[in-house]
Design a protein around this motif. Structure first.
Motif, PDB file in Angstrom:
ATOM      1  N   LEU A 195       0.816  -1.206   0.000  1.00 40.56           N
ATOM      2  CA  LEU A 195       0.000   0.000   0.000  1.00 40.56           C
ATOM      3  C   LEU A 195       0.858   1.267   0.000  1.00 40.56           C
ATOM      4  CD1 LEU A 195      -2.721  -1.095   2.580  1.00 40.56           C
ATOM      5  CD2 LEU A 195      -2.942  -1.017   0.096  1.00 40.56           C
ATOM      6  N   ALA A 196       1.808   1.342   0.923  1.00 39.06           N
ATOM      7  CA  ALA A 196       2.615   2.554   1.058  1.00 39.06           C
ATOM      8  C   ALA A 196       3.422   2.843  -0.194  1.00 39.06           C
ATOM      9  CB  ALA A 196       3.539   2.437   2.273  1.00 39.06           C
ATOM     10  N   CYS A 197       3.867   1.802  -0.876  1.00 47.20           N
ATOM     11  CA  CYS A 197       4.718   1.983  -2.053  1.00 47.20           C
ATOM     12  C   CYS A 197       3.971   1.795  -3.367  1.00 47.20           C
ATOM     13  CB  CYS A 197       5.903   1.025  -1.985  1.00 47.20           C
ATOM     14  SG  CYS A 197       6.926   1.225  -0.507  1.00 47.20           S
ATOM     15  N   GLY A 198       2.707   1.396  -3.297  1.00 47.34           N
ATOM     16  CA  GLY A 198       1.957   1.139  -4.523  1.00 47.34           C
ATOM     17  C   GLY A 198       0.830   2.113  -4.805  1.00 47.34           C
ATOM     18  N   LEU A 199       0.336   2.795  -3.773  1.00 48.98           N
ATOM     19  CA  LEU A 199      -0.784   3.709  -3.978  1.00 48.98           C
ATOM     20  C   LEU A 199      -0.310   5.045  -4.551  1.00 48.98           C
ATOM     21  CD1 LEU A 199      -2.790   3.165  -0.659  1.00 48.98           C
ATOM     22  CD2 LEU A 199      -3.439   2.387  -2.960  1.00 48.98           C
ATOM     23  N   PRO A 200      -1.073   5.626  -5.479  1.00 50.44           N
ATOM     24  CA  PRO A 200      -0.730   6.964  -5.965  1.00 50.44           C
ATOM     25  C   PRO A 200      -0.941   8.004  -4.873  1.00 50.44           C
ATOM     26  CG  PRO A 200      -2.845   6.269  -6.837  1.00 50.44           C
ATOM     27  CD  PRO A 200      -2.268   5.080  -6.130  1.00 50.44           C
ATOM     28  N   ARG A 201      -0.391   9.185  -5.067  1.00 48.00           N
ATOM     29  CA  ARG A 201      -0.423  10.220  -4.033  1.00 48.00           C
ATOM     30  C   ARG A 201      -1.762  10.952  -3.957  1.00 48.00           C
ATOM     31  NH1 ARG A 201       2.249   8.611  -0.388  1.00 48.00           N
ATOM     32  NH2 ARG A 201       1.710   6.721  -1.530  1.00 48.00           N
ATOM     33  N   ALA A 202      -2.640  10.716  -4.895  1.00 51.46           N
ATOM     34  CA  ALA A 202      -3.960  11.360  -4.863  1.00 51.46           C
ATOM     35  C   ALA A 202      -4.987  10.415  -5.469  1.00 51.46           C
ATOM     36  CB  ALA A 202      -3.931  12.685  -5.626  1.00 51.46           C
ATOM     37  N   CYS A 233       6.621   5.662   1.701  1.00 48.91           N
ATOM     38  CA  CYS A 233       7.348   4.466   1.274  1.00 48.91           C
ATOM     39  C   CYS A 233       8.814   4.758   1.537  1.00 48.91           C
ATOM     40  CB  CYS A 233       7.100   4.211  -0.209  1.00 48.91           C
ATOM     41  SG  CYS A 233       8.118   2.904  -0.915  1.00 48.91           S
ATOM     42  N   ARG A 234       9.428   4.059   2.491  1.00 47.56           N
ATOM     43  CA  ARG A 234      10.770   4.428   2.948  1.00 47.56           C
ATOM     44  C   ARG A 234      11.834   4.315   1.872  1.00 47.56           C
ATOM     45  NH1 ARG A 234       8.272   2.251   7.408  1.00 47.56           N
ATOM     46  NH2 ARG A 234       8.387   3.499   9.285  1.00 47.56           N
ATOM     47  N   GLY A 235      11.544   3.506   0.817  1.00 49.34           N
ATOM     48  CA  GLY A 235      12.524   3.370  -0.246  1.00 49.34           C
ATOM     49  C   GLY A 235      12.582   4.568  -1.169  1.00 49.34           C
ATOM     50  N   GLY A 236      11.604   5.497  -1.073  1.00 43.52           N
ATOM     51  CA  GLY A 236      11.583   6.641  -1.968  1.00 43.52           C
ATOM     52  C   GLY A 236      11.255   6.208  -3.377  1.00 43.52           C
ATOM     53  N   GLN A 237      11.735   6.955  -4.340  1.00 43.08           N
ATOM     54  CA  GLN A 237      11.470   6.623  -5.737  1.00 43.08           C
ATOM     55  C   GLN A 237      12.192   5.337  -6.122  1.00 43.08           C
ATOM     56  OE1 GLN A 237       9.378   8.247  -7.753  1.00 43.08           O
ATOM     57  NE2 GLN A 237       8.828   9.525  -6.024  1.00 43.08           N
ATOM     58  N   LYS A 238      11.518   4.489  -6.827  1.00 38.65           N
ATOM     59  CA  LYS A 238      12.114   3.228  -7.245  1.00 38.65           C
ATOM     60  C   LYS A 238      13.208   3.477  -8.272  1.00 38.65           C
ATOM     61  CE  LYS A 238       8.026   0.379  -6.434  1.00 38.65           C
ATOM     62  NZ  LYS A 238       7.059  -0.550  -7.038  1.00 38.65           N
ATOM     63  N   GLU A 239      14.315   2.786  -8.114  1.00 33.47           N
ATOM     64  CA  GLU A 239      15.406   2.918  -9.063  1.00 33.47           C
ATOM     65  C   GLU A 239      15.181   1.992 -10.258  1.00 33.47           C
ATOM     66  OE1 GLU A 239      19.443   3.054  -7.644  1.00 33.47           O
ATOM     67  OE2 GLU A 239      18.746   2.970  -5.599  1.00 33.47           O
TER      68      GLU A 239
END
Length: 246
Positions: A195-202, A233-239
């Motif tokens: 959820l934290a890393c998959g949901l859009p910001r709006a 999402c603690r990883g930030g932007q995915k590389e």
């Protein structure tokens, strides 16, 4: 770590036996602040996945550049990798796919891998479907439901309950039935990560099409309640998964 662990064909524990810094044509495309190494390592154990690995494996790694030559020989590492082009070669799946084999990181990595293969493992979230809001009988009372999209169409939904004078409460359901006793996912769990890393910001406009303007506004506010509860999402932007090939 979760981004890489969930897509790596295999994970191996290894001990570095030799590391040679590369220059010139062999180091083309190395990001600034990194040095490319050709590494030979002893494959100590296959932690996850299926792979036929020889005793000695070889791979390339772009590691942070330091003023002093790092002492890589003898270091124990965890490698998130895919098969290489030739026997005995592997390919790291990301720029940070060589991880120091500390007790903390190995424990975390094993927990991610174990959670991913559990029968009740939550699927990835690929988007947001329809959302709706139903007002209650009292001013300020109501419930919002937001349905999420998944690769295999397994149901995941968010529910946000508003009561007058209380902080909105939210929960997640992994079935078509809403559980009144459901709670938000615990941090550092696979469901939290999804959820934290998959949901859009709006909340997308398409999710509230057809709702009354006031209901759409409340649904968007309730969605932000969920994001705030999850935290970043603690990883930030995915590389981008791009690493050198031997």
């Amino acid at each position: 770590m979760a981004d890489m662990a969930l897509v790596a064909p295999f994970t191996v524990a290894a001990t570095i036996e030799k590391a040679t810094a590369l220059k010139g044509d062999a180091a083309q495309g190395v990001p600034a602040g990194r040095t490319r190494y050709f590494i030979e390592a002893h494959a100590d154990a296959l932690i996850a996945g299926r792979a036929e690995l020889p005793e000695i494996i070889r791979y390339l790694a772009d590691l942070p550049t330091s003023k002093k030559t790092p002492k890589l020989k003898g270091q124990q590492v965890l490698l998130l990798a895919a098969p290489g082009a030739r026997p005995g070669e592997i390919r790291l799946i990301g720029p940070k796919a060589q991880i120091a084999r500390t007790t903390a990181d190995e424990t975390r990595l094993r927990a991610i891998l174990k959670a991913a293969i559990a029968p009740d493992a939550p699927p990835a979230v690929t988007g947001i479907g329809h959302a709706f809001h139903v007002a209650g009988s009292l001013p300020g009372e109501g419930e919002t439901q937001i349905f999420l999209k998944t690769p295999d169409n397994r149901p995941i939904s968010l529910s946000i309950l508003r009561r007058p004078g209380e902080t909105p409460r939210w929960a997640v359901a992994l079935s078509e039935l809403t559980d009144a006793s459901a709670e938000p996912p615990a941090p550092e769990t696979l469901l939290w990560y999804r959820l934290a890393c998959g949901l859009p910001r709006a909340l997308p406009q398409s999710s509230v099409d057809g709702l009354q303007p006031n209901d759409a506004t409340i649904a968007a506010e309730d969605y932000q309640t969920v994001l705030k509860g999850l935290g970043p999402c603690r990883g930030g932007q995915k590389e981008a998964i791009s690493t050198p090939t031997p």
